[in-house]
Scaffold this active site. Structure first.
Site, PDB file in Angstrom:
ATOM      1  N   GLY A 269       0.795  -1.221   0.000  1.00  0.00           N
ATOM      2  CA  GLY A 269       0.000   0.000   0.000  1.00  0.00           C
ATOM      3  C   GLY A 269       0.824   1.266   0.000  1.00  0.00           C
ATOM      4  O   GLY A 269       0.291   2.355  -0.217  1.00  0.00           O
TER       5      GLY A 269
ATOM      6  N   HIS B 215      19.998  16.130 -11.853  1.00  0.00           N
ATOM      7  CA  HIS B 215      19.339  15.733 -13.110  1.00  0.00           C
ATOM      8  C   HIS B 215      17.892  15.360 -12.831  1.00  0.00           C
ATOM      9  O   HIS B 215      17.452  15.329 -11.683  1.00  0.00           O
ATOM     10  CB  HIS B 215      20.100  14.604 -13.803  1.00  0.00           C
ATOM     11  CG  HIS B 215      20.139  13.310 -13.044  1.00  0.00           C
ATOM     12  ND1 HIS B 215      20.915  13.137 -11.916  1.00  0.00           N
ATOM     13  CD2 HIS B 215      19.510  12.128 -13.256  1.00  0.00           C
ATOM     14  CE1 HIS B 215      20.759  11.898 -11.471  1.00  0.00           C
ATOM     15  NE2 HIS B 215      19.904  11.273 -12.259  1.00  0.00           N
TER      16      HIS B 215
ATOM     17  N   HIS C 206      15.865  12.689 -13.016  1.00  0.00           N
ATOM     18  CA  HIS C 206      15.267  11.404 -12.645  1.00  0.00           C
ATOM     19  C   HIS C 206      14.604  11.490 -11.266  1.00  0.00           C
ATOM     20  O   HIS C 206      15.080  12.184 -10.375  1.00  0.00           O
ATOM     21  CB  HIS C 206      16.332  10.301 -12.652  1.00  0.00           C
ATOM     22  CG  HIS C 206      16.673   9.824 -14.036  1.00  0.00           C
ATOM     23  ND1 HIS C 206      17.860   9.222 -14.352  1.00  0.00           N
ATOM     24  CD2 HIS C 206      15.959   9.867 -15.193  1.00  0.00           C
ATOM     25  CE1 HIS C 206      17.870   8.908 -15.639  1.00  0.00           C
ATOM     26  NE2 HIS C 206      16.730   9.295 -16.180  1.00  0.00           N
TER      27      HIS C 206
ATOM     28  N   HIS D 157      16.123  11.528  -7.897  1.00  0.00           N
ATOM     29  CA  HIS D 157      16.853  12.747  -7.526  1.00  0.00           C
ATOM     30  C   HIS D 157      15.934  13.954  -7.335  1.00  0.00           C
ATOM     31  O   HIS D 157      16.306  14.914  -6.675  1.00  0.00           O
ATOM     32  CB  HIS D 157      17.945  13.049  -8.566  1.00  0.00           C
ATOM     33  CG  HIS D 157      19.033  12.020  -8.552  1.00  0.00           C
ATOM     34  ND1 HIS D 157      20.241  12.219  -7.931  1.00  0.00           N
ATOM     35  CD2 HIS D 157      19.058  10.745  -9.027  1.00  0.00           C
ATOM     36  CE1 HIS D 157      20.982  11.115  -8.043  1.00  0.00           C
ATOM     37  NE2 HIS D 157      20.281  10.208  -8.700  1.00  0.00           N
TER      38      HIS D 157
ATOM     39  N   HIS E   6      24.844  10.467 -18.833  1.00  0.00           N
ATOM     40  CA  HIS E   6      23.956   9.565 -18.091  1.00  0.00           C
ATOM     41  C   HIS E   6      22.949   9.094 -19.135  1.00  0.00           C
ATOM     42  O   HIS E   6      23.241   9.210 -20.328  1.00  0.00           O
ATOM     43  CB  HIS E   6      23.321  10.351 -16.930  1.00  0.00           C
ATOM     44  CG  HIS E   6      22.525   9.522 -15.958  1.00  0.00           C
ATOM     45  ND1 HIS E   6      22.843   8.224 -15.648  1.00  0.00           N
ATOM     46  CD2 HIS E   6      21.422   9.822 -15.223  1.00  0.00           C
ATOM     47  CE1 HIS E   6      21.962   7.771 -14.761  1.00  0.00           C
ATOM     48  NE2 HIS E   6      21.092   8.711 -14.494  1.00  0.00           N
TER      49      HIS E   6
ATOM     50  N   ASP F 215      29.203   7.990  -7.882  1.00  0.00           N
ATOM     51  CA  ASP F 215      28.059   7.093  -8.116  1.00  0.00           C
ATOM     52  C   ASP F 215      28.461   5.620  -8.048  1.00  0.00           C
ATOM     53  O   ASP F 215      29.261   5.158  -8.856  1.00  0.00           O
ATOM     54  CB  ASP F 215      27.513   7.440  -9.518  1.00  0.00           C
ATOM     55  CG  ASP F 215      26.398   6.521  -9.998  1.00  0.00           C
ATOM     56  OD1 ASP F 215      25.838   5.767  -9.180  1.00  0.00           O
ATOM     57  OD2 ASP F 215      26.068   6.597 -11.203  1.00  0.00           O
TER      58      ASP F 215
ATOM     59  N   HIS G 165      19.425  -2.230 -24.227  1.00  0.00           N
ATOM     60  CA  HIS G 165      19.319  -1.267 -23.138  1.00  0.00           C
ATOM     61  C   HIS G 165      20.685  -1.129 -22.484  1.00  0.00           C
ATOM     62  O   HIS G 165      21.389  -2.101 -22.301  1.00  0.00           O
ATOM     63  CB  HIS G 165      18.305  -1.709 -22.091  1.00  0.00           C
ATOM     64  CG  HIS G 165      18.292  -0.805 -20.899  1.00  0.00           C
ATOM     65  ND1 HIS G 165      17.762   0.460 -20.970  1.00  0.00           N
ATOM     66  CD2 HIS G 165      18.781  -0.947 -19.655  1.00  0.00           C
ATOM     67  CE1 HIS G 165      17.930   1.045 -19.786  1.00  0.00           C
ATOM     68  NE2 HIS G 165      18.537   0.219 -18.982  1.00  0.00           N
TER      69      HIS G 165
ATOM     70  N   GLY H  16      22.558   3.649 -16.975  1.00  0.00           N
ATOM     71  CA  GLY H  16      23.139   4.983 -17.035  1.00  0.00           C
ATOM     72  C   GLY H  16      24.360   5.137 -16.141  1.00  0.00           C
ATOM     73  O   GLY H  16      24.804   6.258 -15.904  1.00  0.00           O
ATOM     74  N   HIS H  17      24.862   4.009 -15.640  1.00  0.00           N
ATOM     75  CA  HIS H  17      25.863   4.108 -14.576  1.00  0.00           C
ATOM     76  C   HIS H  17      27.208   3.506 -14.967  1.00  0.00           C
ATOM     77  O   HIS H  17      27.268   2.450 -15.602  1.00  0.00           O
ATOM     78  CB  HIS H  17      25.336   3.420 -13.317  1.00  0.00           C
ATOM     79  CG  HIS H  17      24.028   3.978 -12.870  1.00  0.00           C
ATOM     80  ND1 HIS H  17      23.927   5.122 -12.116  1.00  0.00           N
ATOM     81  CD2 HIS H  17      22.751   3.588 -13.123  1.00  0.00           C
ATOM     82  CE1 HIS H  17      22.653   5.387 -11.895  1.00  0.00           C
ATOM     83  NE2 HIS H  17      21.917   4.482 -12.500  1.00  0.00           N
TER      84      HIS H  17
ATOM     85  N   HIS I 289      25.302   6.795  -3.672  1.00  0.00           N
ATOM     86  CA  HIS I 289      24.284   6.178  -4.558  1.00  0.00           C
ATOM     87  C   HIS I 289      24.452   4.665  -4.651  1.00  0.00           C
ATOM     88  O   HIS I 289      25.122   4.174  -5.559  1.00  0.00           O
ATOM     89  CB  HIS I 289      24.351   6.729  -5.994  1.00  0.00           C
ATOM     90  CG  HIS I 289      24.160   8.197  -6.087  1.00  0.00           C
ATOM     91  ND1 HIS I 289      24.368   8.878  -7.249  1.00  0.00           N
ATOM     92  CD2 HIS I 289      23.783   9.113  -5.189  1.00  0.00           C
ATOM     93  CE1 HIS I 289      24.140  10.171  -7.052  1.00  0.00           C
ATOM     94  NE2 HIS I 289      23.777  10.330  -5.803  1.00  0.00           N
TER      95      HIS I 289
END
Lengths: 561, 561
Positions: free
Chosen positions: B49, B74, B76, B79, B145, B199, B368, B371-372, B394
Site C-alpha cells: 500500500g 538531473h 530522474h 533525484h 547519463h 556514483d 538497453h 546509465g551508470h 548512490h
C-alpha cells in the site's frame, strides 16, 4: 472402446509448463494413466499467506484404479514436493511408485513431517532399470543435474518411443557423480525417438552450463585464501555442492558445523545412503565452534535465498543463538537467486557486510552452477535424439518458446514442435502430434497451512485489499423500537491510518454513520438493513478516500437490540 | 560560534546510501546548509500500500532560514521525486533552487500534478555555470547519463574542493548528447580535489558500460528486420532512448504512437525545450493506427517493468481499448528490470508471447544500457580526480563496499575512504575525514495517498499480518443486567478461509466465545472487559490455528446493552 480406435496417446501436463516448478505429467493410453513427478512451486508475490502451489488433480478424481503407477525423476521439491498434498487424492493400496534410492530417501524423509500420511512403498530403480506399467515400458537413464541419482525416462509406448530428459545438463567433469554417458544416449536414440520432451529451464541462456569441477576450483580459492571462518549458504537439496564444501573443509583442516533442520536432515540421510561422504569427526555442533580457531571452522547452512526462517538470515539479523558474524568471516552464497528474491538477498548481503564479513556471491565469481542445460547443450540433446516430434517442458512460456527456436536451429521443422500449456491434451500418434481444443483443469491449487485448495480467488483478493489499505469496521447498535442509534458507533481499523492521530476523521465518520442509519430508520418505511449497510460502505468509503486517498475495506455491522 | 572553531564541513546523506534511490545530501558549514537533490524510491515488498519512500527531513525542521539553496543534478525521480512531499517542510519564500533546463522542465511538469504546492522559481544552470551559495561556490559539469542535461558538481568549500559526480557513465559515442569531456574533468582535477563523491550503482559490475551508439545499432537491427508493428516499452524518463526510437521510426518510415500519460507528457515537454526532435507528422494517436499498415507503425509506451497501470501491461492483458497484440508484432523491452520486478515482467512477457508476438529484451541482445559507470569507468574517474578522500554514494551497501575496493585498486588508501550510511555525519577538513558517532534521523518516510509519514511500523505490521492470514472480527452483545450474551455472536472475516465452507468451525467459534464471556460475567466479580477480550483473542486465535494452521488477526468487540 472408442478411445482405442483413435490410436492416440494423450500427454497431459498438469504443471511445469509456463512456469518453473510444479512439474507433473500424465501419459494416458486407453484410459490408463502413468504419472511422472508431483512437484510444488513457490507462490507468486500477489498470493500473501500462501505456502505453496501444487497441480490440480481434478482430472484424476475417481480414477485411482486407472493409475498404473507414479514415477519420480529426481529428489527436488519441484518434482516430488506435492506428494503429501496430492497423493491422498489418487491413492489406492498397492499403487506402484518408483524412484532412485536417493529420490526415495528424500521422499520418505519428507513424509515423516506428515505423520497422517499413508506409509509409502517405493520401488527402487537405477540407471538401466526397466519396468513395465500397463502399455508403458520404461527404461531409466542416468542424467547429470545438481543432485545425484537423477533419471531420465525412455518410455516405449504403443505409439512409439518417448524420451523425457528430466531436469538435466551435460557435465563432462562433474563432482560426486559420473560424467554424462553420451554413448548410452546415442544407443537410446538409435532405437528411434518419436517424441523428445526436454528441460527448457535455461533455454534462454546462451552457451554451455558450467561444470561442477570449475565451481569446485573457485570454491577452493576461497578456502585457500580465508583465514577466518567460512560460512556457506546453499540449498539443502544441492547434495553435490554440499559434498564439495565438506571435502574442501576436510582438505583445509576445517570442521563443519551443519546448521538448519533441512540441511542436517538431508546430510544425515545422504550419509546413510552413501551419497555424501565425510570423515569421522568432521562434523561439530554450533556450541563447539568456539573450541576451534576461526581458520578451522566451516559453517554450512541454508538461506542463500534470503528465506526468513533459514540459518543465514538469522545470522545476518543477529538472531542466531550461537553464531554471530565477525570481522574476518567469509560468507559464501553458493546458489543462484530465484527471481523475486533479489531484494531480500540484497538486504541480507548488506547486513552481513555491515557486520564486517567478506561476501562471495555467484555474480562475483562462478561459485554456483545451475542444474540445467543451456542453449548449446539443448541443441546437442536434440541432435543426438533426432526425434520426430518435440515438446519443450519445464519452464516459463518464454523458455518453451526459446527452446522451440533452438529445436528449429537444430534442424527440426516448426510443424513438428508443440509449445503446450498446463492442462493441454497433447495427442500423439506415429504420424501426428496435436493439441486438443479441450483442456483439463490445471489452475493453481494453493496450500495454506492445513488447507489444500481452500484459499481461492475471493480469499486472495481480500488479502491483497487488506494488505494495501487495511480495513475499517463500523459497528452500529440500533434500538429496534425507536430506530435510533444507541451509542456512538464502534470503529475497529487496522492497517489504514494511525488511529490516535486521526481522531477528527473518526468523529466525523461516526456522525456520518449515525446520519445514514437514522435517515433510513426514520423514513417510516420498513427498514432495509442491507440498503443501510451498502450506504455506509459507499459513503464512508468515499469520505475516507477523500480524506486520505486510501481505500480500506469498509465493513459495516448493524446490530438491532 | 562554537561550530566554527571545529573547522569541519559536515556532509549528511539523508538518503541514497545503502539503497538505490531517495538521493538527498546536505552540506553544512557553520550551520548553513546546501541541499543536493531530493529523490524518492519505490517501497520494499513488505510495505504493502505504500506508494513511495522519501528522505526524513527532521534534521531540517525549523531551519528553513539556514538553507542556502537546493541544487538538482538531473531529472530522474530518484533525484527530484520527493520535491512535492518535502519541499513544503523546508520552504521559505525566495528559497533559491537550481537545475538544468531539462531538469527544471521535468520538475515543473510534475508540480502540475500537485496543484496545492507553491509555485517554484527555479534558476537555470548549464555546463560551466557558476553559482555562489553562502560559503559554497558551485561549478556545474556536464556528465553523461541516460538523460540529457545531467550535471556533476564541483563545489569549492571552506575546507577544500569536492567533486560530486551525480549519476554518470563515460560514453565516448553517446546518442542525443555530447561525449564525455575528459579534458574538462582533468582541468577540474588540476584544481585539487579534497573529496570525491562518486556514483556506486554499478560498482559491482565488471568492465565498461555500453555506449548508447551500440544500443542504437541493435535497435536498428530490429527495425530493419520487422515487417509488423514495433511496440517499444521503456521508462518515460529515458529521454535519449525515446529519441532513438523516434529517429529510427522516421528513418524506417514508421509513424509513432505515444502511449501513456507520462510518456506523452515528457515527450511534449522535451520537444518544447528542444531535447527531443521529431518531424511534423511523425506522431499519431492510437485511434489512427488502423489507417496505416503494420510496417508503418511504432508504438512507444511505458511499462517495461511490468507496472500494472502502464501501457504494456494493459496491452498484454488485453485491456487496452485500441491496441491488441497480433501475430507479426515485435515487442521490445528497452529497459533493465529493477530487482523485485522480475516475476511480473516474466508473466507479462509470457502473455505477449502467447498472443503471437516476438519479444526482444535486454538479456537477449544489448537493447538497453544502464546509465551508470561500471568498475573500470569508476576507477578511471578516481584516477582522473586523484582525490585525497573518497566517499562512495548512490547504492546499496554492497555497492558502496565494492566501490571502496575499486578505489583501493585505483591507488587510494583504505583510511582515506569512508563507507557511510544514511544519517551519518561525515566531518571533513583538509587533513581529516571521519564519521561522528551521533547520527541524524534518516529512516524511511512512507508516502501513502495523501499521507506523508503517517504510515508507520504499526500500520505496516498490521497490513502484513492482514495480508498473510486475513482477519476475524467477533462481535458479542452482552446484556448489562444478566451478563448473558444476547444473540449468537456476529463474525466478520476476510482473507482467512472461505466462510461458506467453514460453517462448522464458525459455529464452534461462536459457542466458545459465548462460554468465555459468560464464564467471566457470571463470576460475581466486577466484569473486566479487557480481560474478556484478551481471552477471546487468545483462545479463539489458538482454536482457529489448530483447525487451519493460520493466524488471522482476531479482533473481539464486546457491546453492552
Amino acid at each position: 472402446m472408442i478411445r482405442q480406435s483413435k490410436k492416440f496417446l494423450k500427454i497431459i501436463p498438469l504443471g511445469g509448463l509456463g512456469e518453473v516448478g510444479r512439474n507433473m505429467t500424465l501419459f494416458e493410453w486407453e484410459g490408463k494413466i502413468l504419472i511422472v513427478d508431483m512437484g510444488l512451486r513457490m507462490p507468486e508475490e500477489d498470493m500473501p499467506g500462501v505456502d505453496y502451489l501444487v497441480p490440480n488433480t481434478e482430472y484424476l478424481k475417481g480414477r485411482a484404479k486407472d493409475i498404473l503407477g507414479v514415477v519420480f525423476t529426481h529428489g527436488h521439491y519441484d518434482h516430488i514436493g506435492a506428494i503429501p498434498y496430492l497423493l491422498g487424492r489418487i491413492w489406492r493400496p498397492n499403487l506402484p511408485i518408483f524412484a532412485s534410492p536417493l529420490t526415495r530417501g528424500i521422499i520418505l524423509k519428507r513424509q515423516e513431517d506428515f505423520p497422517e500420511q499413508p506409509v509409502l512403498k517405493i520401488y527402487q530403480v537405477y540407471d538401466k532399470s526397466r519396468i513395465q506399467l500397463g502399455p508403458f515400458r520404461i527404461e531409466f537413464v542416468r542424467m547429470n543435474h545438481n543432485i545425484p541419482d537423477n533419471l531420465g525416462l525412455f518410455i516405449e509406448s504403443p505409439v512409439g518411443n518417448i524420451f523425457h530428459t528430466s531436469d538435466f545438463k551435460f557435465d563432462k567433469t562433474p563432482v560426486n557423480d559420473l560424467p554424462t554417458d553420451f554413448e548410452r544416449l546415442r544407443s537410446i536414440a538409435s532405437r528411434k525417438i518419436l517424441l523428445l520432451m526436454s528441460d527448457s529451464t535455461d533455454a534462454e541462456e546462451e552457451g554451455h552450463s558450467l561444470s561442477e569441477k570449475k565451481i569446485l576450483k573457485n570454491l577452493e580459492e576461497i578456502f585457500k585464501a580465508s583465514k577466518g571462518r567460512i560460512i556457506v549458504a546453499t540449498f539443502s537439496s544441492l547434495i553435490n555442492r554440499i559434498q564439495q564444501i565438506i571435502s574442501l573443509s576436510e582438505k583445509y583442516h576445517r570442521r563443519v558445523c551443519l546448521e538448519g533442520y533441512s540441511m542436517r536432515g538431508n546430510v544425515e540421510m545422504c550419509r546413510v545412503l552413501g551419497y555424501i561422504k565425510a570423515r569421522k569427526g568432521t562434523f561439530i555442533s554450533s556450541r563447539q565452534i568456539e573450541r576451534f580457531s576461526p581458520s578451522q571452522i566451516t559453517i554450512l547452512g541454508t538461506g542463500a535465498q534470503g528465506e526468513s526462517e533459514a540459518v543465514l538470515m538469522r545470522i545476518a539479523l543477529k538472531e542466531h543463538p550461537y553464531i554471530k558474524i565477525r570481522k574476518g568471516d567469509s560468507v559464501v552464497f553458493s546458489s543462484s537467486v530465484i527471481p523475486g528474491n533479489e531484494r531480500t538477498v540484497q538486504i541480507m548481503k548488506d547486513e552481513i557486510l555491515k557486520q564486517g564479513a567478506r561476501v562471495f556471491h555467484y555474480k562475483m565469481m562462478d561459485i554456483h552452477a545451475g542444474g540445467h542445460a543451456k542453449a548449446e547443450e539443448l541443441k546437442k540433446m536434440i541432435r543426438i535424439m533426432k526425434p520426430k516430434f518435440f515438446l519443450p517442458i519445464h519452464g516459463q512460456y518464454s523458455m518453451l518458446v526459446a527452446h522451440s527456436q533452438l529445436a528449429q536451429e537444430a534442424g527440426m521443422k516448426d510443424k513438428n514442435i508443440v509449445v503446450a500449456e498446463n492442462g493441454d491434451i497433447i495427442n500423439l500418434s506415429p504420424r501426428k502430434i496435436y493439441l486438443e481444443k479441450k483442456k483439463v483443469p490445471a489452475n493453481y491449487i494453493m496450500i495454506d497451512g492445513l488447507g489444500v485448495g481452500d484459499v481461492g480467488q475471493v480469499v486472495l483478493r481480500d488479502r491483497q485489499m487488506l494488505a494495501k489499505d487495511g480495513m475499517f469496521v463500523i459497528i452500529v447498535v440500533v434500538d429496534k423500537e425507536t430506530g435510533k442509534v444507541r451509542t456512538s458507533p464502534d470503529i475497529i481499523s487496522r492497517g489504514f491510518v494511525y488511529l490516535r492521530e486521526s481522531k477528527r476523521m473518526l468523529m466525523e465518520t461516526r456522525k456520518k454513520t449515525i446520519a445514514i442509519v437514522e435517515r433510513a430508520t426514520g423514513s417510516g418505511r420498513a427498514v432495509n438493513w442491507s440498503y443501510i449497510k451498502d450506504e455506509i460502505r459507499n459513503k464512508i468509503g468515499k469520505f475516507l478516500f477523500q480524506k486520505t486517498q486510501r481505500r480500506p475495506m469498509v465493513l459495516p455491522v448493524v446490530i438491532e437490540v
